[in-house]
Write a protein that holds these residues in place. Structure first.
Motif, short mmCIF file in Angstrom:
data_model
loop_
_atom_site.label_atom_id
_atom_site.label_comp_id
_atom_site.label_asym_id
_atom_site.label_seq_id
_atom_site.Cartn_x
_atom_site.Cartn_y
_atom_site.Cartn_z
N ASN A 1 1.00 -1.53 -0.32
CA ASN A 1 -0.07 0.07 0.16
C ASN A 1 0.65 1.19 0.05
O ASN A 1 1.98 1.64 0.42
CB ASN A 1 -1.10 0.31 1.46
N CYS A 2 0.22 2.09 -0.18
CA CYS A 2 0.70 3.44 0.14
C CYS A 2 1.57 3.90 -1.08
O CYS A 2 2.30 5.15 -0.35
CB CYS A 2 1.45 4.20 1.16
N GLY A 3 1.69 3.16 -2.40
CA GLY A 3 3.27 3.38 -3.03
C GLY A 3 4.50 2.50 -3.11
O GLY A 3 4.67 2.57 -4.04
N TYR B 1 1.13 11.52 -2.04
CA TYR B 1 2.15 12.32 -0.56
C TYR B 1 3.19 12.42 -0.53
O TYR B 1 3.60 13.47 0.06
CB TYR B 1 1.22 11.94 0.09
N TYR B 2 4.48 11.41 -0.99
CA TYR B 2 5.35 11.03 -0.27
C TYR B 2 6.72 11.46 -1.49
O TYR B 2 5.90 11.39 -2.28
CB TYR B 2 5.84 9.37 0.05
N PRO B 3 7.54 12.73 -0.90
CA PRO B 3 8.79 12.40 -1.71
C PRO B 3 9.00 12.16 -2.87
O PRO B 3 8.82 12.13 -4.35
CB PRO B 3 9.76 12.77 -0.78
N THR C 1 -4.86 4.71 -3.89
CA THR C 1 -3.93 5.33 -3.67
C THR C 1 -4.34 6.45 -2.13
O THR C 1 -4.80 6.58 -1.63
CB THR C 1 -4.73 6.78 -4.54
N HIS C 2 -2.99 6.47 -1.85
CA HIS C 2 -2.40 7.05 -0.63
C HIS C 2 -2.69 8.75 -2.04
O HIS C 2 -1.23 9.21 -2.09
CB HIS C 2 -1.15 6.77 0.25
N MET C 3 -3.64 9.60 -1.55
CA MET C 3 -3.71 11.06 -2.05
C MET C 3 -2.70 11.53 -2.15
O MET C 3 -1.91 12.34 -0.52
CB MET C 3 -5.51 11.17 -1.82
N SER D 1 -7.21 5.25 0.22
CA SER D 1 -6.60 4.73 1.16
C SER D 1 -7.22 5.08 2.26
O SER D 1 -7.13 6.76 2.61
CB SER D 1 -5.40 4.49 1.18
N HIS D 2 -7.01 4.85 3.92
CA HIS D 2 -7.23 5.71 4.62
C HIS D 2 -8.36 7.06 4.70
O HIS D 2 -7.25 7.52 4.68
CB HIS D 2 -5.88 5.69 5.86
N HIS D 3 -9.33 6.71 4.43
CA HIS D 3 -9.47 8.91 4.05
C HIS D 3 -9.57 8.97 5.28
O HIS D 3 -9.96 8.50 6.67
CB HIS D 3 -10.51 8.31 3.14
N SER E 1 -6.24 -2.01 9.16
CA SER E 1 -5.44 -1.12 9.79
C SER E 1 -4.28 0.21 9.62
O SER E 1 -4.19 1.14 10.61
CB SER E 1 -4.38 -2.39 10.66
N ASP E 2 -3.85 -0.09 8.49
CA ASP E 2 -2.19 0.58 7.92
C ASP E 2 -1.04 0.69 8.99
O ASP E 2 -0.64 1.50 9.17
CB ASP E 2 -2.64 2.49 7.84
N GLY E 3 -0.93 -0.80 9.78
CA GLY E 3 0.08 -1.22 10.74
C GLY E 3 1.23 -1.11 10.01
O GLY E 3 1.73 -1.47 9.20
ZN ZN Z 1 -1.03 5.80 3.21
#
Ligand code: ZN
Ligand code: CU
Length: 461
Positions: free
Chosen positions: A63-65, A160-162, A188-190, A218-220, A334-336
């Protein structure tokens, strides 16, 4: 031994080697964690105690790219990709090699793997601070196709991430195009979950429409006080757009987020505590502000000295979290982040917290709705037609819990604690956890697209 459910109802005439008395308990489908960063933990810590003890029987990775594969390079990984790696870890040059490693040494839970766009960027771009060229986009598409053929159910992105912030909307659309050939998901983690949250939603919708693919937000969440309350608008906009294209979303049941420790001062606002620090592990659990004060340096400089590091950010409003959780299409993920001594408590507590705190204690929704959001709904979104429900013929992923006592025990001060009230967890017909005891069975499987041809595709929703 069988791995599917063979009978339900009155079994008084049946015999069995193992009998679990579920009188007065809930027998639910095993929980599916729609959003994890367990890519490495599945190999390094295959018991996954933090998941099994919550009743989770399937995790979605990548997740999150960021995904652990493909990484056919020896160069050091930029944050947040480095959160997935331990020192001296094996790297997987292809997605197929990662899937093969999971199959060779099965973990305790099933795995639904995804590939990350940021990982693909690291593989194809010498300089991450620019948009990809047409040749680089073509190279990323080739890697994505390999991952999809190896069983990835989708691609995640993290603009979102560098390392992916310089990607344009057009880059994301173009790289994502092969997803349509496979009916796979864009997750997507927008780009922005704060001031520009509404624009980020529109960007996500555009990508889904242009590439003709289903999108998962993801994780809105809504970060920072100025944006608190905006979930009224974001959810209304999502609901409206759901009439036109395939959209899903997930959420975790906490008002603090957790991710890499940012270097950018603009992202170091509000209370921040250190979850993990490779450079200064003795400072895990401490406030970043206190650390900076003690060192007499800026927050950015303190952050730089703690790297590689992850942190907990106290930045959301409870009303938004509740509104998003209660939105009917929202799944629980969870996004743990299984790194360091002081992880965000969502790693151990997400699912029991939704069942206990949010459903039973404050009555946000009925128990059946809570279970649906963590099993049947998730199975539908990820195209797992023979999981996520308790029915004869389906795979026997089962969680037995006590509705009166189930609760999350993990908190911010002491996060690595198993939940109460999870009675038994069965993965593919094998008892993995009972009455607080992990049985060290590792009967999880890799659930690939080939095994699940009914995955959502444009036009089916
Ligand atoms: Zn994320
Ligand atoms: Cu994440």
């Amino acid at each position: 031994m069988g791995t599917r459910i063979v009978a339900l109802g009155d079994l008084s005439g049946a015999t069995a080697d193992t009998i679990i008395d579920a009188t007065g308990r809930i027998v639910a489908p095993g929980f599916i964690d729609s959003h994890t960063h367990d890519d490495r933990a599945l190999l390094a810590d295959p018991d996954l105690p933090f998941k099994v003890s919550q009743g989770v029987t399937t995790v979605v990775t990548g997740n999150c790219g960021i995904s652990l594969a493909p990484l056919a390079t020896e160069k050091a990984m930029p944050a947040p990709l480095n959160l997935l790696e331990g020192p001296g870890d094996e790297r997987f040059g292809t997605f197929a090699a990662y899937v093969a490693a999971l199959r060779a040494k099965p973990p305790a839970v099933n795995v639904v793997p995804m590939v990350g766009h940021t990982t693909l960027r690291v593989m194809t771009m010498p300089d991450l601070d620019v948009p990809a060229t047409p040749d680089q986009i073509a190279a990323m598409q080739g890697l994505l196709r390999e991952a999809l053929q190896a069983g990835a159910v989708g691609m995640s992105t993290g603009p979102y991430y560098p390392p992916a912030a310089s990607s344009t909307t057009q880059e994301l659309i173009d790289v994502a195009r092969p997803l349509a050939e496979h009916g796979a998901l864009y997750v997507t983690h927008m780009r922005d979950e704060a001031d520009a949250c509404l624009q980020s939603l529109e960007e996500t919708f555009t990508i889904g429409r242009e590439a003709a693919i289903p999108v998962l937000i993801s994780h809105h969440k809504l970060m920072r006080a100025a944006n608190h309350g905006k979930s009224v608008q974001t959810l209304a906009r999502i609901r409206e757009q759901m009439r036109c294209q395939c959209i899903s979303l997930d959420c975790y049941p906490y008002t603090a987020s957790s991710t890499m420790l940012h270097l950018d001062e603009a992202r170091l606002q509000g209370r921040i505590t250190i979850a993990s620090s490779g450079a200064r592990p003795e400072l895990q659990g401490k406030d970043l502000q206190d650390i900076a004060d003690a060192w007499g340096v800026s927050l950015g400089e303190a952050s730089r000295r703690l790297q590689p590091a992850s942190a907990v950010y106290y930045s959301m409003a409870e009303a938004d979290v509740q509104r998003i959780l209660a939105f009917e299409p929202t799944m629980i993920g969870s996004d743990g982040v299984p790194t360091g001594d002081r992880p965000h408590p969502r790693l151990w507590g997400t699912f029991p917290r939704v069942l206990g705190h949010y459903s039973r204690d404050i009555g946000l929704f009925p128990l059946e709705t809570a279970v649906w959001k963590m099993s049947g709904l998730t199975a539908e979104v990820f195209g797992l037609p023979d999981r996520g429900r308790v029915a004869v013929g389906l795979h026997a992923d089962i969680t037995v819990f006590d509705a009166g006592t189930v609760r999350d025990v993990a908190d911010y001060d002491d996060p690595a604690r198993p939940a109460d009230g999870i009675v038994a967890v069965i993965v593919n017909g094998t008892l993995a956890y009972r009455d607080g005891q992990h049985r060290h069975t590792r009967t999880g499987r890799v659930l690939t697209r080939q095994a699940n041809p009914a995955i959502l595709s444009p036009g089916t929703a």
